[in-house]
Design an enzyme around this catalytic site. Structure first.
Site, PDB file in Angstrom:
ATOM      1  CG  ASN A 159       1.284  12.793  -2.511  1.00 12.11           C
ATOM      2  OD1 ASN A 159       1.878  12.534  -1.467  1.00 12.11           O
ATOM      3  ND2 ASN A 159      -0.019  12.924  -2.578  1.00 12.11           N
ATOM      4  NE  ARG A 167       0.004  15.991   6.983  1.00  6.79           N
ATOM      5  CZ  ARG A 167      -0.908  15.800   6.012  1.00  6.79           C
ATOM      6  NH1 ARG A 167      -1.382  16.835   5.336  1.00  6.79           N
ATOM      7  NH2 ARG A 167      -1.329  14.602   5.716  1.00  6.79           N
ATOM      8  CE  LYS A 182       8.880   3.044   3.425  1.00 11.80           C
ATOM      9  NZ  LYS A 182       9.363   3.615   2.155  1.00 11.80           N
ATOM     10  CB  SER A 237      -2.560   3.661  -1.177  1.00 12.14           C
ATOM     11  OG  SER A 237      -1.768   2.583  -0.731  1.00 12.14           O
ATOM     12  CD  GLU A 258      -3.774  12.273   8.130  1.00 14.43           C
ATOM     13  OE1 GLU A 258      -4.644  12.465   7.253  1.00 14.43           O
ATOM     14  OE2 GLU A 258      -3.870  12.753   9.273  1.00 14.43           O
ATOM     15  NE  ARG A 286      -2.859  21.771  -3.597  1.00 18.46           N
ATOM     16  CZ  ARG A 286      -2.384  21.234  -2.473  1.00 18.46           C
ATOM     17  NH1 ARG A 286      -1.236  21.620  -1.991  1.00 18.46           N
ATOM     18  NH2 ARG A 286      -3.071  20.323  -1.822  1.00 18.46           N
ATOM     19  CB  CYS A 292      -4.655  12.572  -0.161  1.00 16.73           C
ATOM     20  SG  CYS A 292      -3.974  13.916   0.811  1.00 16.73           S
ATOM     21  CD  GLU A 389      -6.275   8.657  -3.796  1.00 13.29           C
ATOM     22  OE1 GLU A 389      -5.837   7.505  -3.589  1.00 13.29           O
ATOM     23  OE2 GLU A 389      -5.956   9.621  -3.100  1.00 13.29           O
TER      24      GLU A 389
HETATM   25  P1  NAD Z   1       1.632   3.915  -1.025  1.00 12.99           P
HETATM   26  O1  NAD Z   1       0.596   3.453  -0.053  1.00 12.99           O
HETATM   27  O2  NAD Z   1       1.951   3.060  -2.173  1.00 12.99           O
HETATM   28  O3  NAD Z   1       3.010   4.162  -0.269  1.00 12.99           O
HETATM   29  C1  NAD Z   1       3.125   5.037   0.839  1.00 12.99           C
HETATM   30  C2  NAD Z   1       4.369   4.678   1.607  1.00 12.99           C
HETATM   31  O4  NAD Z   1       4.216   3.373   2.158  1.00 12.99           O
HETATM   32  C3  NAD Z   1       5.649   4.632   0.775  1.00 12.99           C
HETATM   33  O5  NAD Z   1       6.717   5.082   1.565  1.00 12.99           O
HETATM   34  C4  NAD Z   1       5.803   3.151   0.480  1.00 12.99           C
HETATM   35  O6  NAD Z   1       7.132   2.767   0.231  1.00 12.99           O
HETATM   36  C5  NAD Z   1       5.305   2.554   1.779  1.00 12.99           C
HETATM   37  N1  NAD Z   1       4.809   1.194   1.690  1.00 12.99           N
HETATM   38  C6  NAD Z   1       4.178   0.597   0.658  1.00 12.99           C
HETATM   39  N2  NAD Z   1       3.852  -0.676   0.990  1.00 12.99           N
HETATM   40  C7  NAD Z   1       4.276  -0.874   2.261  1.00 12.99           C
HETATM   41  C8  NAD Z   1       4.222  -1.969   3.165  1.00 12.99           C
HETATM   42  N3  NAD Z   1       3.656  -3.125   2.827  1.00 12.99           N
HETATM   43  N4  NAD Z   1       4.759  -1.810   4.392  1.00 12.99           N
HETATM   44  C9  NAD Z   1       5.314  -0.649   4.761  1.00 12.99           C
HETATM   45  N5  NAD Z   1       5.403   0.428   3.944  1.00 12.99           N
HETATM   46  C10 NAD Z   1       4.879   0.325   2.712  1.00 12.99           C
HETATM   47  O7  NAD Z   1       1.160   5.373  -1.465  1.00 12.99           O
HETATM   48  P2  NAD Z   1       1.875   6.370  -2.475  1.00 12.99           P
HETATM   49  O8  NAD Z   1       1.604   5.905  -3.865  1.00 12.99           O
HETATM   50  O9  NAD Z   1       3.273   6.638  -2.060  1.00 12.99           O
HETATM   51  O10 NAD Z   1       1.057   7.714  -2.183  1.00 12.99           O
HETATM   52  C11 NAD Z   1      -0.147   8.004  -2.776  1.00 12.99           C
HETATM   53  C12 NAD Z   1      -1.293   7.693  -1.817  1.00 12.99           C
HETATM   54  O11 NAD Z   1      -1.109   8.422  -0.605  1.00 12.99           O
HETATM   55  C13 NAD Z   1      -2.631   8.131  -2.347  1.00 12.99           C
HETATM   56  O12 NAD Z   1      -3.594   7.152  -2.066  1.00 12.99           O
HETATM   57  C14 NAD Z   1      -2.912   9.406  -1.565  1.00 12.99           C
HETATM   58  O13 NAD Z   1      -4.271   9.725  -1.428  1.00 12.99           O
HETATM   59  C15 NAD Z   1      -2.294   9.092  -0.248  1.00 12.99           C
HETATM   60  N6  NAD Z   1      -1.988  10.309   0.477  1.00 12.99           N
HETATM   61  C16 NAD Z   1      -2.758  10.605   1.579  1.00 12.99           C
HETATM   62  C17 NAD Z   1      -2.510  11.773   2.266  1.00 12.99           C
HETATM   63  C18 NAD Z   1      -3.334  12.126   3.462  1.00 12.99           C
HETATM   64  O14 NAD Z   1      -2.889  12.970   4.237  1.00 12.99           O
HETATM   65  N7  NAD Z   1      -4.496  11.538   3.682  1.00 12.99           N
HETATM   66  C19 NAD Z   1      -1.488  12.641   1.873  1.00 12.99           C
HETATM   67  C20 NAD Z   1      -0.724  12.305   0.747  1.00 12.99           C
HETATM   68  C21 NAD Z   1      -0.988  11.131   0.071  1.00 12.99           C
END
Ligand code: NAD
Length: 486
Positions: A159, A167, A182, A237, A258, A286, A292, A389
């Site tokens: 996102n 960061r 990654k 997530s 995070e 936004r 998140c 969410e």
């Molecule tokens: P996601 O958890 O599906 O994926 C995040 C990353 O993890 C990606 O690079 C993905 O390829 C990788 N990934 C997925 N499964 C994995 C596994 N089993 N082993 C290792 N890596 C793996 O999340 P998303 O859909 O990319 O992002 C959206 C989520 O991120 C939302 O829940 C959002 O709230 C959160 N987010 C949090 C923050 C924060 O700072 N707290 C910031 C941005 C997004």
């Protein structure tokens, strides 16, 4: 696609970046698509598990020399990276809009925000301090110093393709750590373009390695299990974060998590409604609601809820949906069709539970994965939109009658990333700071992110902080030495 876009894509590397060289991956190439059109933008390398370990090998090999590199030198490399990012701002903004969908003005905002981590941590690199003092018994000197934790795996979401990378990379490098990055499979181009910038800024081979893959779990698991890895920093997530914490436990790795959010946006009866509406537009729309920190539950005093909802709905109908590169567009597409289906399902569920639709609730015909900005009032308890969410452009409003109820509603979630509160009563504002269970809070504002501030959550929104004075400590370990007085 415009000529400018084609020319930009041609300059984006497509390989894995390991030990300072662009390399092929062991898997079938990955298609990266434009969510506004469905068109394939570029094919990139697909790492397999062996590629992941080669990237870790490179990070391990470079670790000692990078840790021994003078803080001033590390700082100046990061500062050069900041300067180069300003020079290449338009390219980065356009690339992010193309692969992720956010409007160009917002992508520009992310270049600013993401760049600030480079500048901030270039400043922090030379301020890593310790302590020196006599022990209470007077028999020895106690020396407390900080050392880099060692090789890190940094996993980022789609996102905020630039800011989530800077960061993590900037504080890691400032602290003297080497990294394997990654990025998310949906938006890897920005990270690949950025690592090229880091090379131009003078980051030595092996210090930053990037692996793109369509099979994150297979590639990440052996890296996490490798005893040479000392730190895992993840943004994504909560569901995936939980799995990674379990994996990291085997090696007792340092972790930063995070994770997801479910931000309450509380509007009291004494709020300045102009500010609250402005804050709502920012906190909700936004990044097309895909943040998140996005306001997820609008908790509004019953005496102002009708007026607030009408004013937000008026603003929402004026938003312009389209490809983020087009002039005047304020709402881009969601990242993919699954995101559209998920958002639509939450809206339908809220309506089935008795909510009223003020505007939106429509999935436009393709191409592109769009969802119309939506406002729902009278959302009832038990609607999934209150507990999940949303990650889409949907405002769901519930009402409250007194402060205690507002606090109870705001805290009734497993998440605790950020809260937004609108009130003109200072004492009430201070009570909210004390009572809301979130790692961050916006008091009369809809945007809190800043490189100089500690970003992070409590409860199931995660562990650790990014940015601020705290951010570099995620990549440092404390060493205490006793020197007896002879
Ligand atoms: P996601 O958890 O599906 O994926 C995040 C990353 O993890 C990606 O690079 C993905 O390829 C990788 N990934 C997925 N499964 C994995 C596994 N089993 N082993 C290792 N890596 C793996 O999340 P998303 O859909 O990319 O992002 C959206 C989520 O991120 C939302 O829940 C959002 O709230 C959160 N987010 C949090 C923050 C924060 O700072 N707290 C910031 C941005 C997004």
């Amino acid at each position: 696609m415009s000529t400018r876009e084609t020319e930009l894509l041609a300059r984006v590397p497509a390989g894995l970046y390991i030990d300072g060289a662009w390399q092929q991956g062991g898997g079938e190439p990955i298609d990266v698509t434009d969510p506004a059109t469905g068109v394939v933008l570029k094919q990139i390398a697909n790492a397999d598990a062996a590629d992941g370990i080669r990237a870790l090998d490179a990070a391990v090999a470079a670790a000692d020399s990078w840790a021994a590199t003078a803080p001033r030198v590390r700082a100046e490399i990061l500062r050069r990276a900041f300067d180069l990012l300003q020079e290449r701002r338009d390219d980065f903004a356009l690339l992010m809009t193309m692969e992720m969908g956010k409007p160009l003005a917002e992508a520009n905002g992310e270049v600013t925000y993401g760049g600030e981590f480079l500048r901030w941590f270039s400043e922090e690199a030379v301020r890593i301090s310790g302590r020196y003092g006599l022990n209470p018994e007077g028999t020895g000197s106690m020396v407390v110093s900080q050392r880099p934790v060692g090789p890190c795996l940094l996993i980022t979401p789609w996102n905020f393709p630039l800011a989530m990378a800077t960061r993590k990379i900037a504080p890691a490098l400032a602290a003297g750590c080497t990294v394997v990055v990654k990025p998310a499979e949906l938006t890897p181009l920005t990270t690949l373009f950025f690592v090229q910038l880091l090379e131009d800024a003078g980051v030595p081979a092996g210090v930053v390695n990037v692996i793109t893959t369509s099979d994150s779990s297979t590639v990440a698991a052996p890296i996490i299990a490798d005893p040479r890895l000392r730190k895992l920093s993840f943004t994504g997530s909560t569901a995936v974060g939980r799995k990674l914490i379990v994996q990291a436990a085997q090696g007792v790795l340092r972790t930063s998590m995070e994770l997801g959010g479910n931000a309450p946006f509380v509007v009291f009866e004494d709020a300045d409604l102009d500010k609250a509406v402005e804050g709502a537009m920012l906190a909700k729309f936004r990044n097309i609601g895909q943040a998140c920190t996005a306001a997820n539950r609008f908790i509004v005093h019953e005496s102002v809820a009708g007026e607030f909802a009408r004013r937000v709905a008026d603003r929402v109908t004026a938003l312009k949906m389209g490809r983020g590169t087009e002039s005047g567009v304020t709402i881009g597409p969601l990242v993919n069709e699954a995101a559209v289906a998920g958002t639509d399902a939450l809206v339908k569920d809220a309506l089935a539970h008795g909510a009223t639709l003020l505007t939106g609730g429509v999935r436009p015909a393709g191409p592109g994965s769009f969802y119309e900005p939506t406002v729902l009032t009278g959302v009832t308890p038990g609607s999934a939109i209150l507990s999940e969410e949303i990650f889409g452009p949907v405002v769901g409003i519930v009402t409250f009658t007194d402060e205690a109820e507002a606090v109870r509603l705001a805290n009734s979630t497993e998440y605790g990333l950020v809260s937004y509160v609108f009130t003109q009563d200072l004492a009430r504002g201070q009570r909210m700071i004390a009572q809301l269970d979130t790692g961050m809070m916006g008091l009369n504002t809809g945007l809190v992110s800043n490189a100089a501030a500690p970003f992070g959550g409590v409860k199931q929104s995660g562990l650790g902080r990014e940015g601020g004075l705290e951010g570099i400590h995620e990549y440092l370990s404390t060493k205490y030495t006793l020197i007896p007085v002879s």
